[in-house]
Structure formats: C-alpha cells, structure tokens
Write an enzyme that holds these catalytic residues in place. Structure first.
Site, PDB file in Angstrom:
ATOM      1  N   HIS A 391      45.141 -26.630  -3.790  1.00 54.72           N
ATOM      2  CA  HIS A 391      46.054 -25.409  -3.230  1.00 54.72           C
ATOM      3  C   HIS A 391      46.700 -24.694  -4.378  1.00 54.72           C
ATOM      4  CE1 HIS A 391      49.849 -24.302  -1.466  1.00 54.72           C
ATOM      5  NE2 HIS A 391      49.038 -24.087  -0.483  1.00 54.72           N
ATOM      6  N   ARG A 483      34.508  15.375 -17.953  1.00 57.65           N
ATOM      7  CA  ARG A 483      34.226  15.918 -16.723  1.00 57.65           C
ATOM      8  C   ARG A 483      35.032  17.385 -16.502  1.00 57.65           C
ATOM      9  NH1 ARG A 483      34.947  10.578 -14.532  1.00 57.65           N
ATOM     10  NH2 ARG A 483      33.024  10.277 -12.990  1.00 57.65           N
ATOM     11  N   ARG A 530      30.108  17.862 -19.034  1.00 56.24           N
ATOM     12  CA  ARG A 530      29.435  17.823 -17.795  1.00 56.24           C
ATOM     13  C   ARG A 530      29.866  19.229 -17.076  1.00 56.24           C
ATOM     14  NH1 ARG A 530      29.614  14.551 -13.077  1.00 56.24           N
ATOM     15  NH2 ARG A 530      31.723  15.224 -12.860  1.00 56.24           N
ATOM     16  N   GLU A 629      21.591  10.858 -10.661  1.00 57.68           N
ATOM     17  CA  GLU A 629      22.338  10.554  -9.808  1.00 57.68           C
ATOM     18  C   GLU A 629      21.658  10.630  -8.289  1.00 57.68           C
ATOM     19  OE1 GLU A 629      26.210  12.240 -10.550  1.00 57.68           O
ATOM     20  OE2 GLU A 629      25.373  14.037 -10.854  1.00 57.68           O
ATOM     21  N   GLY A 651      24.349   8.507 -13.289  1.00 58.42           N
ATOM     22  CA  GLY A 651      25.706   8.881 -12.637  1.00 58.42           C
ATOM     23  C   GLY A 651      25.656   7.725 -11.542  1.00 58.42           C
ATOM     24  N   ASN A 653      27.816   6.021  -9.752  1.00 55.09           N
ATOM     25  CA  ASN A 653      28.559   6.648  -8.295  1.00 55.09           C
ATOM     26  C   ASN A 653      27.877   7.228  -7.457  1.00 55.09           C
ATOM     27  OD1 ASN A 653      30.367   5.766 -10.487  1.00 55.09           O
ATOM     28  ND2 ASN A 653      31.414   7.752 -10.436  1.00 55.09           N
ATOM     29  N   ASP A 654      27.134   8.352  -7.638  1.00 53.44           N
ATOM     30  CA  ASP A 654      26.263   9.295  -6.759  1.00 53.44           C
ATOM     31  C   ASP A 654      25.132   8.337  -6.444  1.00 53.44           C
ATOM     32  OD1 ASP A 654      27.771  11.434  -5.926  1.00 53.44           O
ATOM     33  OD2 ASP A 654      27.834  12.282  -7.824  1.00 53.44           O
ATOM     34  N   CYS A 701      27.061   6.937 -17.007  1.00 54.78           N
ATOM     35  CA  CYS A 701      28.466   7.402 -17.251  1.00 54.78           C
ATOM     36  C   CYS A 701      29.390   7.262 -16.067  1.00 54.78           C
ATOM     37  CB  CYS A 701      28.565   8.929 -17.658  1.00 54.78           C
ATOM     38  SG  CYS A 701      27.678   9.865 -16.603  1.00 54.78           S
TER      39      CYS A 701
HETATM   40  C1  PEP Z   1      28.506   9.603 -10.980  1.00 55.84           C
HETATM   41  O1  PEP Z   1      28.187   9.927 -10.014  1.00 55.84           O
HETATM   42  O2  PEP Z   1      28.329   8.529 -11.320  1.00 55.84           O
HETATM   43  C2  PEP Z   1      29.373  10.249 -12.091  1.00 55.84           C
HETATM   44  C3  PEP Z   1      29.723   9.992 -13.201  1.00 55.84           C
HETATM   45  O3  PEP Z   1      29.785  11.683 -11.515  1.00 55.84           O
HETATM   46  P1  PEP Z   1      30.979  11.946 -10.471  1.00 55.84           P
HETATM   47  O4  PEP Z   1      31.729  10.491 -10.356  1.00 55.84           O
HETATM   48  O5  PEP Z   1      31.695  12.824 -11.225  1.00 55.84           O
HETATM   49  O6  PEP Z   1      30.394  12.305  -9.317  1.00 55.84           O
HETATM   50 MG    MG Z   2      28.251  12.440  -9.700  1.00 53.31          MG
END
Ligand code: PEP
Ligand code: MG
Length: 750
Positions: A391, A483, A530, A629, A651, A653-654, A701
């Site tokens: 706990h 960016r 970018r 991406e 990328g 994220n995308d 990135c």
């Molecule tokens: C991504 O897509 O990972 C990226 C770095 O670009 P953004 O987040 O600006 O779309």
């Molecule tokens: Mg992106």
C-alpha cells in the site's frame, strides 16, 4: 434478473452498473483470462435500496458541510451513516435475486465466496486508491451472502472513503457501489503481479510477488513476499529474491509455516512463467500496464483482480548516487523515486494520523487506506515492512512523494523529531538535509551525459527564437526540426495578407530575421528549417486568416504541407526568399530546407522544381530533406529517394496518426495513439534501413523519442543517422544513444 448480472454478461463498458472491479471481472471472463466465476449485485440494486429505505435525507444531513479534516466529526458522520444503512431492510426483490444467483453459483452445496466492493467511480485510470471499501472473504450460506452485500454498501461510507471523495470532488450521492460475489480461491500460494517493473518502470519486465496462503497479508504489506522478475519478451526468470516466511493466512486464520517450508521458493518456476504469460495477456488486452492479484490452488492459477497502474513515471537510471557515508542511517527498498527532508513522526496506528504535519516524514510499520490523509501531508513515507507493491509504495507513487519500504530497522533506530533525508530512488535514509546533494548530482549527471561522444547525432527540436541563447551552448549536433510555425505565429498576420497589401518584403524580412537567430546561434551546426505546416484551422487564427482559409472538417488531412506549396506557390516563394537571404546575403550556409507532409512522389517532384526555379539548388552545401509522416512515404520510400533528396526525417506524430487512423486533435481516440504500436515501429524501421541502403541521411523529429526512452535503442539498432528530441531530454538521450551504441558494438563482436 434486474439487479444481478453474471460476469459473462458484463464488459468493461459497464462501470456504471458493475463498478471498476465488476466491469474488469466481466471483461476478463470474456477474454478467457482465468478468473473464478461469479456475479455482480449492480449499483442499481444499491440505488434502489437507498430509495426504498428513504436513506437519502440521512446521507445529505450527515455529509453536507462536513469538515473532513476534523477527524472526530468525520468518524462520527461515518458511523451514523453506516448504522442507518445496516439497520435498513434489504428489499425482498433484491434479496431473492441474490439468493437465487448464489445457489446457482454454488451448485449442490453452499460454496465459499468473496463478497467485494466496487465503487462506481473507483478503479478508474485517473485514480486507484485500492481498498477503501470492504471485502468479505469465505462467506458461506445465503443469509450470510445477503448480509455481506449490505455491509459492503455501508462500507461506501467508511471515513477514509468519505475523505477521499471530498478531496477528489466526487458527489457522495452520485458515487454508487456494485458488489461482485465470486467463488473463493483457497490459495496455497498467492500474491501480486505488476506487468512492468514497478520500481524502475522498465516495461520489458514483469514483477511477481508470492507468499504462502491467502493474498490479504501481501496486499496489506503485513507479509514480505518472494519477488521474481521475468523478462516480458523471452519469459525467462531474470531475478529471484526468496524471503523466509514464518506464518500464513489460511481460511482458519493465521497459521505457522512449517520449518521445512519457511525458506522455500513460494511459486515453482513453471508457474512463475505461466503467470507472467497471463500477465502479458492481460496487459495486451487492456493495452495498459496492470496491477494484478492472483492465487494458485492445487497447481491452478486464478486471477482475482486487475487494475491499471496509475503511477508509471519516466524511467530512472539505476546508477547509485554516491554520497557521504557518514550520514547514512539505514536502508530499505526504494519504492517511489525522489528525495525529501523532514522531521520523523512515528505512527503506531491510524488513530495517530493527526500527528503528521505538512512536510513531516511519516514512519510506520505499514500504511493502509486509513493513513491516506496523513500521507498527503507527508514529505516522504518510510515503512519497516512490505514490498514494492505494498500500500505505502503504490500510494506514494500516485501522490508523487518519495517512499522507502521494508526498512526493517526503521522503528528501532529512528526517534520522533529527528531530521532525516529519505531517498526513494536508492532506498537509503540519511541524517540531516541531503536533498540538494542528491538532486544536484542528478542534474550534473545530465550535463555529464551531454559530453559523451556518440556516432549517432543528437539534434534538438526547437521553434522559439527566444530559447536559442539558452540552448545553443549545449553539446548538440544541430537543430533537427526548426518549426516555421513559431516564427509565423510571432509575426501574427497571414502571409497572404502581406501579399494583398503589397508588403511581401516585410514578411520576408521578418521571417529571415527569425531564421537568422537560429542559423547564427547554432552555426556551424546544421539547422533543418521545416517549411510551414500550419493546418487551415491554425492558419485561420492569423490576422486576415479567415479571408483566405476555408473551414475544413478534417484539417489534419486537409489542405496542408506540400499540396499547399504547389497550389499557393506564391506564398511558398516568400519562405524560399527568406531562406535565400539568410544563406546567400548573410552567408549562413548551415540552414537547410525540409518539406513536410508530402503525399505523393509527384508532389515531391513538383515542390523540388519550385525550389530550384527560385534559385535554391541542391548542392554540396544546400540540403533538401523530406519528412516521412504518411504511410505512402513508407511504402514508396525508395521511389521518393529516387526523386533526389539528401535526408529524411520521420514525423512520428503524423505517421502514428495516419498509420492508426487517429486524428491527433481528437481526444476521444487519444488513448489508442501510441508510437510504440508495432505497425508504427515497423514503418520506422523500414524507412531507416532503406534510407541507409541508399546513403540518405535518416532522422526522427516527432516527439516519440522524447517521450519513450526505449525507442532510442531501437533507432540506434536500426542504424538511424540522427535523433532529434525536445530540450529537456538532451543529456538523457545522449546517454541512451551512448549505451545503445556500446551494446551494439559488443553484440557485433560476439
Ligand atoms: C510530426 O508529425 O511528427 C512532426 C514533427 O510534425 P508536426 O508535429 O509539426 O506535425
Ligand atoms: Mg507533422
């Protein structure tokens, strides 16, 4: 039946009627995880009972305006409500259903069941304070089962539960309680399993704790269990810590463990592995690390309960911090990271919790849910008993305070009022205040790590010109993602508005000034600029934006990236002009161009033409990179490379959004978003390997390596050229790269 649901009829969506625990049991039954069978007396039964017994007024009068920090008043209100609930009549219609379900569960003769509480706002991912309501074990016979259900309802008003709800802002009347009734496992061995290492948060390890007898003493921390660590990939046992056990809890109560068995390993290897595999299956099913209670009866494993671990923090380096040994007092198990300094306050029981003032070090044999109000005020927790999943350990990690458990000598050595430092990372306790030394060591470590030399380059993701002076002196190989959107947001006006007013030169000047800060600051290291990748909804926020930007339902997959540069090449030209100014007029040849969101090979060809038509030619000192991406980039990576590019940058994220079909802006589906999804990882691996085959620089990135340290090792193994991360993890990532490279070399030698 109206008030009863069998486990097999319940799924995890039924939290409202079955509570977190009940919904879990249903979900696991459906997923064929070995849970003992049973049924749930739903929260509707509880609400019906409150209504029929006219108990609402009583609840309101007792709990309205109650000062929960006044322990005496809290205990009195709790007692009054519980008495009212226990004194009310159980409605016949509910009673009949419970009895009929119990008979069915028992088959011929009455079987023993566990009657558990499952508050309907408990066990949710955002909070999991285990064990606030009661559980009744070994309940036998219809009358007893019905009575225990009513007792569970009353336990919704234990003082600690009232306190917790007030603290978290839950409405007492809106929190319901469901009661799962489940066949008992008369465990020969039982314990807890965490599907990640709960101390280091290593996601590749499963931790199993096991003791002889029923599980309660392990959960409460009265017994220190055996600990085993299992590798999640190979299911090999990597560590065993066997603890001698003097007594165990059986259905008859506490009994001695025979001297022959005392020192024995509690769970045989075969079953440890079998259990770990079930753990991995459960984690996979929920797609989240789990905290699991289990039991083993006659060689058969049963899962009693599972809930998400709410306390996973960043991975911590296990390297010991060397510190002045003269001030060392005692040692236990580090159970929640960080260090804190304060006055020792020893608690002999929960009645003494008012002794703890803000900033004190709470020292006790073990904690339980009644200690939570005091734990919130404490600077650190130190216990003489319990393991890393007891706990005290769980709650400390949730509260984010340092904790050391199992420090066996703590109560003998420490004195009330003594000033000590507790280091939850190493499990060590020191005399006096050493917090600064401990944390200073930590940050200087990051500076040390920055200095390590690696073959893989380390870049930073940066957009804000104001941060350049602070970051530029760090040991870095360049800027992997600059960016443009930050600069344009600072300018504040839509570029097309500048064009409309005949003021394109102003836009170019201001953009190039921002670029110059980066190019100059990091020179001679490369800066990868970018090109703007605002979505239409973001462009609309700029001054004049609504004039030029349409409204899109799905801006994430709308008019963005390379498609814009082709359709609006006059706007793209402004960016190219600014870039030329910094490169040619100011002479900073270290700034290069990266094109985001390129949907097709033809788009890349067209954009490249626009770039060279505007006087920027790829040559030895000007590089054009493309972001990867979109799944099309991965599938056709070699065709994109053939068009002629110098580098690619992933990328993530995308790429994750488009691989998993998740709109990054939509929080409803955010839970499924994970860059560690095998489909995403496979894409990343493919792209790195193919780029390297064609001698094209590869980088990443997206934010993935800044968030998941374990990804860095994979990237290095696959042969990435550079990794670009957020400024806060520069030192840590350099160290991860360094270790990964060392490991790679030693594997190659073998
Ligand atoms: C991504 O897509 O990972 C990226 C770095 O670009 P953004 O987040 O600006 O779309
Ligand atoms: Mg992106």
């Amino acid at each position: 039946m109206k008030y009863i649901k069998w486990f097999k009829e319940i799924t995890r969506k039924d939290i409202n009627i079955a509570g977190g625990k009940g919904a879990n049991l249903g979900e696991m039954t459906k997923a064929k995880i070995p849970v003992p069978d049973g049924f749930v007396v739903t929260s509707e039964a509880y609400y019906h009972f409150i209504k029929k017994g006219s108990l609402k007024n009583k609840l309101v009068t007792e709990l309205k305006d109650l000062d929960t920090h006044d322990s005496k008043k809290l205990i009195k209100a709790s007692k009054n409500v519980k008495t009212a609930i226990l004194g009310a009549k159980m409605p016949e219609e509910i009673k009949e259903e419970i009895i009929s379900a119990y008979k069915k569960l028992s088959s011929e003769r009455d079987k023993e069941v566990a009657v558990r509480s499952s508050a309907t706002a408990e066990d949710l991912p955002e909070a999991s304070f285990a064990g606030q309501q009661e559980t009744y074990l070994n309940v036998k016979g219809e009358k007893e089962v019905v009575k225990s259900v009513q007792k569970c309802w009353a336990s919704l008003f234990e003082s600690r539960a009232i306190f917790y709800r007030e603290d978290k802002g839950f409405d007492h009347l809106k929190v319901g309680i469901a009661v799962p009734v489940q066949l008992m496992v008369q465990s020969d061995v039982s314990g807890i399993m965490f599907t990640v290492n709960p101390v280091t948060n290593d996601k590749d390890q499963i931790s199993v704790e096991a003791a002889f007898g029923l599980g309660q003493p392990v959960v409460s921390g009265e017994l220190t269990p055996d600990q085993y660590l299992v590798d999640k990939k190979s299911f090999k046992i990597i560590e065993k810590n066997i603890i001698s056990q003097d007594w165990q809890l059986t259905r008859k109560g506490n009994v001695k463990v025979s001297s022959k068995h005392k020192k024995a390993q509690k769970l045989e290897d075969k079953l440890i592995v079998e259990l770990a595999k079930i753990g991995a299956q459960i984690e996979k099913h929920y797609d989240f690390p789990q905290d699991i209670e289990w039991g083993q009866e006659g060689g058969v494993i049963k899962i009693v309960q599972t809930r998400p671990i709410t306390t996973i923090k960043e991975m911590k380096s296990s390297e010991e911090i060397q510190i002045d040994d003269e001030r060392f007092i005692l040692e236990g198990l580090g159970a929640s990271v960080g260090s804190a300094f304060g006055k020792v306050k020893i608690l002999k029981g929960p009645k003494e919790i008012s002794k703890i003032k803000k900033g004190d070090i709470l020292v006790a044999e073990m904690t339980n849910p009644d200690y939570v109000p005091a734990m919130r005020r404490a600077a650190a927790i130190l216990t003489s008993k319990g393991g890393r999943t007891s706990h005290a350990a769980i709650v400390s990690r949730e509260l984010g305070i340092p904790c050391v458990v199992g420090a066996t000598e703590a109560l003998d050595i420490l004195k009330n009022g003594e000033k000590i430092t507790v280091d939850g990372s190493t499990g060590r306790v020191y005399e006096g205040d050493l917090v600064d030394e401990l944390t200073e060591e930590d940050s200087s470590k990051s500076e040390e790590w920055e200095k390590l030399k690696t073959a893989t380059k380390l870049y930073v993701n940066l957009g804000e010109p104001d941060l350049v002076p602070k970051i530029k002196d760090k040991i870095l190989d360049g800027v992997g993602l600059f960016r443009a959107e930050f600069l344009i947001a600072q300018i504040g006006t839509h570029p097309r508005e500048f064009i409309r007013k005949g003021k394109s030169k102003d836009f170019i000047r201001r953009l190039s000034e921002g670029m110059l800060v980066f190019a100059e600051g990091f020179s001679p290291r490369p800066v990868i600029y970018r090109a703007t990748d605002f979505r239409t909804n973001e462009y609309r926020n700029l001054k004049g934006g609504d004039k030029f930007e349409g409204k899109e339902f799905n801006p994430m997959i709308g008019f963005r990236g390379a498609s814009r540069y082709i359709a609006d090449d006059d706007v793209f030209k402004l960016e190219l002009e600014a870039l030329k100014r910094v490169r040619n007029k100011k002479g900073y040849k270290n700034i290069h161009l990266m094109i985001p969101f390129v949907r097709t090979v033809e788009e890349l060809e067209q954009v490249k033409k626009i770039i060279s038509a505007n006087g920027l030619r790829r040559s030895g000192n000007f590089e054009v990179w493309m972001m990867v991406e979109i799944p099309s980039n991965v599938i056709l990576i070699e065709e994109f490379i053939k068009v002629g590019i110098d580098g690619i940058s992933i990328g993530s994220n995308d790429l994750t959004m488009l691989t998993l079909g998740i709109d990054r802006d939509n929080e409803k589906v955010a839970e499924v978003f994970s860059e560690l999804n095998p489909a995403v990882l496979k894409s990343i691996e493919t792209v790195i390997k193919k780029s390297s085959k064609h001698n094209v620089t590869s980088s990443i990135c997206g934010q993935a390596p800044s968030v998941y340290p374990e990804l860095t090792k994979m990237l290095v193994d696959w042969g990435i050229t550079s990794i670009s991360v957020s400024p806060d993890v520069i030192g840590k990532t350099r160290k991860l790269i360094y270790d990964a490279e060392k490991d790679l070399i030693s594997r190659k030698r073998k």
